[in-house]
Structure formats: C-alpha cells, structure tokens
Design an enzyme around this catalytic site. Structure first.
Site, PDB file in Angstrom:
ATOM      1  N   ARG A  63      41.637  16.693  41.302  1.00  0.00           N
ATOM      2  CA  ARG A  63      43.080  16.772  41.468  1.00  0.00           C
ATOM      3  C   ARG A  63      43.450  17.114  42.919  1.00  0.00           C
ATOM      4  NH1 ARG A  63      44.941  20.831  39.793  1.00  0.00           N
ATOM      5  NH2 ARG A  63      43.067  21.950  39.190  1.00  0.00           N
ATOM      6  N   LYS A 116      47.075  16.047  33.517  1.00  0.00           N
ATOM      7  CA  LYS A 116      47.616  17.312  33.996  1.00  0.00           C
ATOM      8  C   LYS A 116      49.109  17.225  34.325  1.00  0.00           C
ATOM      9  CE  LYS A 116      44.037  19.970  33.591  1.00  0.00           C
ATOM     10  NZ  LYS A 116      43.993  20.921  32.447  1.00  0.00           N
ATOM     11  N   HIS A 140      46.442  27.134  28.754  1.00  0.00           N
ATOM     12  CA  HIS A 140      45.274  26.439  29.299  1.00  0.00           C
ATOM     13  C   HIS A 140      44.053  27.084  28.649  1.00  0.00           C
ATOM     14  CE1 HIS A 140      42.553  25.370  32.936  1.00  0.00           C
ATOM     15  NE2 HIS A 140      42.614  24.360  32.093  1.00  0.00           N
ATOM     16  N   SER A 171      37.513  27.210  35.391  1.00  0.00           N
ATOM     17  CA  SER A 171      36.327  26.358  35.453  1.00  0.00           C
ATOM     18  C   SER A 171      35.058  27.189  35.660  1.00  0.00           C
ATOM     19  CB  SER A 171      36.470  25.361  36.613  1.00  0.00           C
ATOM     20  OG  SER A 171      35.361  24.514  36.690  1.00  0.00           O
ATOM     21  N   LYS A 198      34.468  27.961  28.841  1.00  0.00           N
ATOM     22  CA  LYS A 198      35.557  27.663  27.905  1.00  0.00           C
ATOM     23  C   LYS A 198      35.175  26.559  26.909  1.00  0.00           C
ATOM     24  CE  LYS A 198      39.185  26.217  30.071  1.00  0.00           C
ATOM     25  NZ  LYS A 198      39.516  24.797  29.886  1.00  0.00           N
ATOM     26  N   THR A 199      34.680  25.441  27.436  1.00  0.00           N
ATOM     27  CA  THR A 199      34.306  24.317  26.570  1.00  0.00           C
ATOM     28  C   THR A 199      33.043  24.633  25.775  1.00  0.00           C
ATOM     29  OG1 THR A 199      35.319  22.723  28.077  1.00  0.00           O
ATOM     30  CG2 THR A 199      33.694  21.866  26.529  1.00  0.00           C
ATOM     31  N   ASP A 207      41.038  22.159  25.850  1.00  0.00           N
ATOM     32  CA  ASP A 207      41.657  22.409  27.153  1.00  0.00           C
ATOM     33  C   ASP A 207      43.127  22.847  27.132  1.00  0.00           C
ATOM     34  OD1 ASP A 207      41.324  22.464  30.003  1.00  0.00           O
ATOM     35  OD2 ASP A 207      42.475  20.610  30.138  1.00  0.00           O
ATOM     36  N   ARG A 222      32.752  13.473  35.241  1.00  0.00           N
ATOM     37  CA  ARG A 222      33.287  13.776  33.914  1.00  0.00           C
ATOM     38  C   ARG A 222      33.213  12.582  32.969  1.00  0.00           C
ATOM     39  NH1 ARG A 222      36.922  18.269  33.377  1.00  0.00           N
ATOM     40  NH2 ARG A 222      37.114  19.434  35.323  1.00  0.00           N
TER      41      ARG A 222
END
Length: 532
Positions: free
Chosen positions: A60, A200, A219, A239, A243-244, A258, A324
């Site tokens: 991004r 996003k 988030h 990041s 989290k994932t 997410d 990704r």
C-alpha cells in the site's frame, strides 16, 4: 459495448462515465481469468491460479491516501492521520481520470462490504485490470446472480493504474493517488497496480460509516467455537503478531482473517475471502492456506516461480517480502459459511514485544483494554528494515491507524461500551521475545502461546491465580497448566533482573510518550490506568 449482467438502470453511462470501450459487468472467475490472460496481465499457475506482479508498488501507499475536506466531514475526520484534499482538486482529478478512461476497456464488479445484511455497504468496483476484478470478487462478498438485476451501489471505487496523477494539478503527493470523497460517494485510485488498495479503500470507508451507526469497525481476525457462534473471539494485531495464524485454529470455526464489524447483533466479517502473506508459507505449518496456492482462481501476487513448471518459491523475497495470495473464504475447510458470529466473549490484543518485557498473556480491565487498543503497540526488530539495529517501538492506533478516518477515541469508546454491555474478557498476548530483548532472548514458544489462548478461550484461565504486573498494572496468571511458570514472569526469564527493570522502565516511558497525544480526549478511568 456492454457485456455481462447489470442493473439496466444503473450502468456506468447512468453514472456519467461515458465513452469507454468494452465494459464487462460482473464476470465470473473463469471469464475474468480468460480476459486477464488475453490482455497479458499475468500468467496461469498450477491448479488454475493467477500469477501476477504488481510492478513498482508491492504494498500500500499510505502517504498517497487522501480524504476530500468538505464541510460535512470537517469535524469528524482525524486530520492528523488523514491527509486532506481540496474539493476542487478532487473534481479536477475525477474529470482527468474519466477523460483518461475513454476508449479503454473496464471491468465492473457489484459487491457487498459486510456479511450482515443490516449493515452491509453496496459497492461498485470499476477496474482497469481484469485480475483486479478477480481479486475483489474474492475479497468482498458476492451477491446472488438475480440480485444484480436491481443492484444500485451506494459507493463507487474507480481503479485506474495507468492514470498518473499530477501533484501540482490534483493536490496530491506523487503520481499515485487514493482519494476518498464521502460527499460524492466516490473513491479514485490511480498510479498503482497493488490490489490491496482496492480492499483497504472499502475497509476505510466502512471504518467511517459504521461507527456513525454505533457499529464497531475492527482490524482483526475472528473465530468461534464449533456449533456455538455465541463463543466468539476476536484477535486484534498488527502485521507479524500472529493474527492470521492464531485465529486459524483447526478446533474453531474461522469467521474471517482481517476485517470485522461488531453490531448490536454480534460479529460479522466485512469480507468474503482472505489475503494471506505467503513468505515462508509451508504445508506443514499452515496446510490449508498453503493448499489455496494451488486452487483455481487464487490470485498470487509478487511471488517468484519456475517459468517452466510454475512451481512457487516461498522463500524468494526478491520482489518483496509482502508476497501474498487472495482466495475465497470457502477455500478454508473450517470457515463459517455465514461469516457471522456472536458478541465477542474474548478479545485478544496481540503484540510482538521485541524488548522482552511483556508477559505472554495478561488480563485487562475495560479501561486497560481501551488504553492498549488506542496504543496499538508492537515492535520492529533488527534486520526487518534498513537502519534498524535494535528493537524499535511501533504504535498504530486501534491496531490499524492507516485505515481509521475518525479520531481514535471514537473507536476506543465504542469498544469500551461494547465490552461493558456484553461482558467480554480482554487479554493482551505477547508473541514476541522472552528471556531478553531481540538478539539476546528467544521468541515466545508458539506452543505456550497456543496453550494460553486455549485456556483463555475455554474459560479455565479465568480460574487461575493472578498477580499484578509492577510495570503495567494488568493481571498476569501465576501458573497455567502446560506452560512453564517461569515464562509467565518475564523478569525471572532474564539472566540479569536489574537489566530487565531498566528495559521495562524504557518501554513504559515509550508507552507514556505515545499515549500523551490522547490525554485531552479520554475519560478519567482510562487516564488513571495510563502508565508513566
């Protein structure tokens, strides 16, 4: 010429976007891949995946993101965090972009943002690339085919990578621009091929709209117990904090990885798919995510692959470490079909403390939860960025500052109100270092983290004996089955306890310095738990 299925009363012509070449409405995955290959946008990979490189932008561009400063939003946007664009500049940008689009082919996807029909946002995505249409079909939620006949979007996103903005003319920073106009219900994206800007931009939009309706935008990832959506957990984290990985628990049902909302009815995923990092991804550690890299339609971004066999190289980060894959949620076997959950019973805030100070888990009061939520702490470690030679603190408000249009206390107060109303238990989980800072200590054992999370989620941790942490004032368990007691007391894991005290003092000061910016906007109970 128009192709595909669309509301005949709401085509791009009806929106004033005229003079285009072919316009392909709501093409399905096979047709989008076919069009993308025809235009040489990428390569067909193993299993029917789509391999693509995004050029100079492999992530991004937050510094190129703008909110149009109109009177209706003047008092509600967090301007210190969101760069303003003048309405006149946006109008010129829009006119120039639409003029640039004339004669070119475009792909339109009419989609939903949000699994809860009460709070979903109807969005039209207009993309120059066919593969961007494929990507966003994965990432947002897809209407039934018959719903397209009367689909009327509330917001439209136009993504035109070949358009280059002019900073002097368009009031932006570079030839890349992401501009959100809440009055005109438009988002313009130009000068970047990175697909993440599509998802996003919608997330930022929902983060503005939903709090105005009393819905918390988060988030975070989320899961719930099998056959029991009431037992829902959400995982906030920046990041690299897990989290994932930690939410993808084979013993629980994945709601999403997410972006979620928390309404008066419960938790809901904003999205219909996942956008997972693939660097060092392995079949052993994360078999289901790994398997998606060989499934039809999965978009694989910026990965090195064998030109002959199309075999992916998960270790080669020569294009970017941010490589990704994007795939629909149904590619994960334990994913929720409804993408809905109950009110969170447990709220997990994940941090990667490279200073080696924080315990592996701590229980937070509602005021402490707001403090740590607004702090959004994690840390960079040596080697992750050029010039970083020792741990550096990173504070990202609400664990997602780049996507938060409103002031942080708006989200913080909403979270605190919902915690109080629904009785959620809040935990701070450190997946970072123990026994010393990065370079001296070791990474927190994943086995211990999973054992602590299991105990938190099944309720047994609440029965433990807790001590008060001397530095941060939260409750830390003294003993948990399956976890070495010494691990629960970071000071004991250091060879030199006085050195730990110095490091802790340093980290406390960093927290205090960062949180000072919110002092005028928080209630007394949160101010009372603020450290330093």
């Amino acid at each position: 010429m128009t192709h595909g299925r669309v509301n005949p009363d709401f085509t791009l012509d009806d929106q004033g976007i005229t003079g285009l070449g072919n316009v392909y409405y709501n093409y399905l995955e096979p047709a989008l891949i076919e069009e993308a290959l025809k235009r040489e946008e990428g390569t067909l990979g193993q299993g029917g995946t789509f391999l693509v490189s995004t050029g100079k932008h492999t992530g991004r561009s937050p510094k190129d993101k703008f909110v149009v400063r109109t009177p209706s939003v003047e008092d509600t946007i967090w301007w210190e965090n969101n760069a303003p664009m003048a309405p006149e500049s946006f109008d010129v940008l829009y006119d120039d972009m639409v003029a640039h689009m004339k004669g070119r082919d475009y792909f339109v996807q009419d989609l939903f943002g949000g699994a809860d029909a009460t709070h979903r946002l109807d969005v039209r995505m207009v993309t120059e690339f066919a593969w961007h249409g494929l990507f966003i079909r994965h990432m947002l939620r897809r209407p039934d085919v018959e719903d397209l006949d009367d689909f009327t979007p509330e917001f439209t996103v136009i993504n035109c990578p070949s358009f280059k903005a002019d900073p002097a003319k368009h009031g932006c920073r570079s030839d890349t621009v992401i501009a959100l106009n809440l009055d005109k219900k438009l988002i313009l994206i130009g000068g970047t091929e990175y697909a993440g800007e599509n998802k996003k931009s919608v997330f930022s939009l929902l983060n503005y709209i939903l709090p105005g309706k009393g819905v918390m935008a988060m988030h975070c990832s989320a899961n719930h117990a099998p056959n029991n959506p009431v037992d829902t957990a959400v995982f906030f984290g920046l990041s690299g904090t897990g989290k994932t990985t930690l939410s993808a628990d084979p013993n629980r049902v994945l709601i999403g990885d997410d972006e979620h909302g928390w309404s008066d009815r419960g938790t809901f995923n904003f999205e219909g798919g996942c956008y997972a990092k693939t660097i060092n991804l392995s079949a052993e550690a994360e078999p289901e995510i790994f398997a998606t890299t060989q499934k039809f339609g999965t978009v694989i971004e910026n990965m090195i692959y064998d030109e002959h066999t199309k075999e992916l190289d998960f270790e080669d980060d020569s294009l970017t470490a941010n490589m990704r894959c994007a795939y629909p949620l149904e590619y994960i076997s334990n994913a929720s079909t409804s993408a809905l959950g109950g009110h969170p019973k447990n709220i997990i805030m994940l941090t990667c403390d490279a200073f080696g100070v924080l315990p592996p888990i701590a229980r937070l009061t509602p005021a402490q939860a707001m403090y740590h939520f607004m702090s959004g702490f994690t840390s960079k470690v040596a080697g992750t960025e050029r010039g970083v030679t020792e741990p550096e603190p990173t504070f990202s408000t609400c664990f997602g500052a780049p996507f938060m249009p409103r002031r942080p206390e708006v989200y913080g107060n909403l979270l605190r109100q919902k915690i109080a109303k629904h009785g959620a238990t809040c935990w701070l989980v450190n997946t970072g270092w123990t026994g010393g800072a990065y370079g001296t200590g070791s990474r927190m054992p994943i086995k211990a983290t999973r054992a602590l999370l299991t105990a938190a989620l099944d309720g047994t941790l609440a029965e433990a004996t807790f001590r008060k942490d001397a530095n941060f004032g939260f409750d830390v368990p003294v003993s948990v089955s399956g976890v070495a007691d010494i691990l629960l007391d970071p000071r004991r894991t250091w060879h030199d306890a006085e050195e730990y005290d110095e490091q802790a003092k340093k980290l406390v000061a960093m927290f205090a310095e960062n949180f000072a910016q919110y002092d005028d906007y928080i209630d007394e109970d949160v101010r009372a738990v603020a450290i330093g």
